[in-house]
Scaffold this active site. Sequence first.
Site, PDB file in Angstrom:
ATOM      1  N   GLY A 191      64.228  25.939 -51.377  1.00  0.00           N
ATOM      2  CA  GLY A 191      63.975  27.283 -50.852  1.00  0.00           C
ATOM      3  C   GLY A 191      64.757  28.318 -51.652  1.00  0.00           C
TER       4      GLY A 191
ATOM      5  N   GLN B 233      65.654  36.273 -43.562  1.00  0.00           N
ATOM      6  CA  GLN B 233      67.045  35.867 -43.851  1.00  0.00           C
ATOM      7  C   GLN B 233      67.242  35.445 -45.303  1.00  0.00           C
ATOM      8  OE1 GLN B 233      68.301  33.421 -39.984  1.00  0.00           O
ATOM      9  NE2 GLN B 233      66.126  33.387 -40.472  1.00  0.00           N
TER      10      GLN B 233
ATOM     11  N   THR C 199      67.974  19.254 -53.965  1.00  0.00           N
ATOM     12  CA  THR C 199      68.096  19.422 -55.420  1.00  0.00           C
ATOM     13  C   THR C 199      69.231  18.561 -55.972  1.00  0.00           C
ATOM     14  OG1 THR C 199      67.249  21.648 -55.198  1.00  0.00           O
ATOM     15  CG2 THR C 199      68.411  21.151 -57.244  1.00  0.00           C
TER      16      THR C 199
ATOM     17  N   MET D 162      67.726  30.621 -38.950  1.00  0.00           N
ATOM     18  CA  MET D 162      67.495  29.433 -39.792  1.00  0.00           C
ATOM     19  C   MET D 162      68.770  28.603 -39.932  1.00  0.00           C
ATOM     20  SD  MET D 162      65.023  30.473 -42.931  1.00  0.00           S
ATOM     21  CE  MET D 162      63.243  30.456 -42.781  1.00  0.00           C
ATOM     22  N   GLY D 163      68.697  27.548 -40.720  1.00  0.00           N
ATOM     23  CA  GLY D 163      69.870  26.693 -40.911  1.00  0.00           C
ATOM     24  C   GLY D 163      69.511  25.224 -41.029  1.00  0.00           C
TER      25      GLY D 163
ATOM     26  N   GLY E  68      70.690  20.663 -50.857  1.00  0.00           N
ATOM     27  CA  GLY E  68      70.895  19.218 -50.731  1.00  0.00           C
ATOM     28  C   GLY E  68      69.835  18.400 -51.457  1.00  0.00           C
TER      29      GLY E  68
ATOM     30  N   ASP F   4      59.168  20.545 -54.994  1.00  0.00           N
ATOM     31  CA  ASP F   4      58.694  19.287 -55.595  1.00  0.00           C
ATOM     32  C   ASP F   4      59.839  18.413 -56.087  1.00  0.00           C
ATOM     33  OD1 ASP F   4      55.980  19.625 -55.188  1.00  0.00           O
ATOM     34  OD2 ASP F   4      55.806  20.944 -56.926  1.00  0.00           O
TER      35      ASP F   4
ATOM     36  N   ASP G 296      71.660  27.829 -45.793  1.00  0.00           N
ATOM     37  CA  ASP G 296      72.085  26.962 -44.688  1.00  0.00           C
ATOM     38  C   ASP G 296      73.563  26.572 -44.772  1.00  0.00           C
ATOM     39  OD1 ASP G 296      69.391  27.027 -44.087  1.00  0.00           O
ATOM     40  OD2 ASP G 296      68.980  25.079 -44.990  1.00  0.00           O
TER      41      ASP G 296
ATOM     42  N   ARG H  38      67.147  42.326 -20.359  1.00  0.00           N
ATOM     43  CA  ARG H  38      66.456  41.094 -20.738  1.00  0.00           C
ATOM     44  C   ARG H  38      67.390  40.086 -21.388  1.00  0.00           C
ATOM     45  NH1 ARG H  38      61.377  44.081 -23.721  1.00  0.00           N
ATOM     46  NH2 ARG H  38      59.919  43.938 -21.983  1.00  0.00           N
TER      47      ARG H  38
HETATM   48  O1  F6P Z   1      66.853  25.551 -46.599  1.00  0.00           O
HETATM   49  C1  F6P Z   1      66.609  26.898 -46.432  1.00  0.00           C
HETATM   50  C2  F6P Z   1      65.616  27.136 -45.336  1.00  0.00           C
HETATM   51  O2  F6P Z   1      65.411  28.522 -45.210  1.00  0.00           O
HETATM   52  C3  F6P Z   1      65.985  26.531 -43.974  1.00  0.00           C
HETATM   53  O3  F6P Z   1      66.912  27.312 -43.263  1.00  0.00           O
HETATM   54  C4  F6P Z   1      64.644  26.442 -43.315  1.00  0.00           C
HETATM   55  O4  F6P Z   1      64.633  25.432 -42.357  1.00  0.00           O
HETATM   56  C5  F6P Z   1      63.728  26.124 -44.470  1.00  0.00           C
HETATM   57  O5  F6P Z   1      64.388  26.536 -45.652  1.00  0.00           O
HETATM   58  C6  F6P Z   1      62.389  26.790 -44.412  1.00  0.00           C
HETATM   59  O6  F6P Z   1      61.631  26.281 -45.454  1.00  0.00           O
HETATM   60  P1  F6P Z   1      60.323  26.959 -46.041  1.00  0.00           P
HETATM   61  O7  F6P Z   1      60.713  28.204 -46.768  1.00  0.00           O
HETATM   62  O8  F6P Z   1      59.786  25.924 -46.963  1.00  0.00           O
HETATM   63  O9  F6P Z   1      59.455  27.263 -44.879  1.00  0.00           O
END
Ligand code: F6P
Length: 373
Positions: free
Chosen positions: A12, A299, A113, A177-178, A111, A75, A135, A170
């Site tokens: 990513g 993010q 990579t 993400m993470g 990780g 990939d 992450d 509310r």
């Molecule tokens: O590893 C980075 C990340 O943004 C994660 O936080 C998330 O789970 C994942 O990639 C989302 O992947 P993609 O961009 O392939 O939807």
Amino acid sequence: MTKYIGILTAGGDSPGLNAALRSVGKGAIGRFGTQIIGFRDGFRGLMENRTLRLDESALSGILTIGGTILGTSRDKPQRMPIGGDMLDMTDLIVDNYRKHHLDVLVCLGGGGTQKNAYHLSQHGLNVITLPKTIDNDVAMTDITFGFDTALGIATEAIDRLHSTAHSHHRIILVEIMGHRTGWLALGAGLAGGADVILIPEIPYHVEKIAEAILQRSRSGKQFSIIAVAEGAMPLAETNGLHAALEKKKQAKTKKEKQAAKAELAEQEDYSSRSTLRLAHQLEELTGLESRITMLGHLQRGGTPSAADRLLATRLGTACVKLIEAGTYGVMVAARGDGTEPVSLECVVGKRKVVPPDHPWIESARCVGTSLGD
Ligand code: F6P
């Protein structure tokens, strides 16, 4: 003697990738005679031999730009989708590395990579990696670049959600993400003053969260902000996921592997809706209206923070020194104010999770934030 450096960004995208490319490229050009060949779209571009020459002009003006000028993909060399099949393209990648007479391949990634780079190093390639991911879950490094920028974006989102949650009385759940770790949700939740923070490392109990919200109501606060890591789940779901992951690891035959993979996919699909289920359950248990905000790829986008630019540049500088010294098969880890080369063997197959005694956990509990446990 001229060094030939190949470089790619994989996994990513993440803010700071271009700063790292610039640091490695400009540093290497400045320190020793070099030619830098960028491969497009991660290991896919290395396999297809799609390149971009990273000379002074290509490296200029990219420090502040988000994403990656090389493009990226998820990939893997050993399992690449080609014409509907999953093929091992390692040999072709090794051939292309040799064709370009590369002295080293620098891989910028998370990780996955690290694992792919290690695989190539086992096939005779000189490899150095830099740890990037929003992450912050790469093992053996204090921090990864991309994390600080994403942390800032998620924190600002929580700041902004306060006024609307407050105005409408509310519960707002903000999904952060993470992947399977809670660094981003915990950091942003703590910095943004979320009332509840849920992370994968601490399985939650819905009743405990509802009780924390009702307690706030009793003290006159009719709204609550919940920072939920995308991987956070209740205890039963966590156990189910761990069992499915273990089954996949233990599977021996093709049939067992397929069955384990299908079970894991089903479990992950169910868990991808945990935040939605939680919102409904909390409405029922507290009588307060709830809304969900999913920050998603926001993010990962945009300009890297100053801290990420500095980190990416620092790691890039160390990478150049390692190339000069001919030290390969390592990840450039961030260690305190400095860096340290860590053997890739020690990095792969591990994930840096939030430890239960981390100071951020202690602080969250200390200021009265519920962690749902
Ligand atoms: O590893 C980075 C990340 O943004 C994660 O936080 C998330 O789970 C994942 O990639 C989302 O992947 P993609 O961009 O392939 O939807």
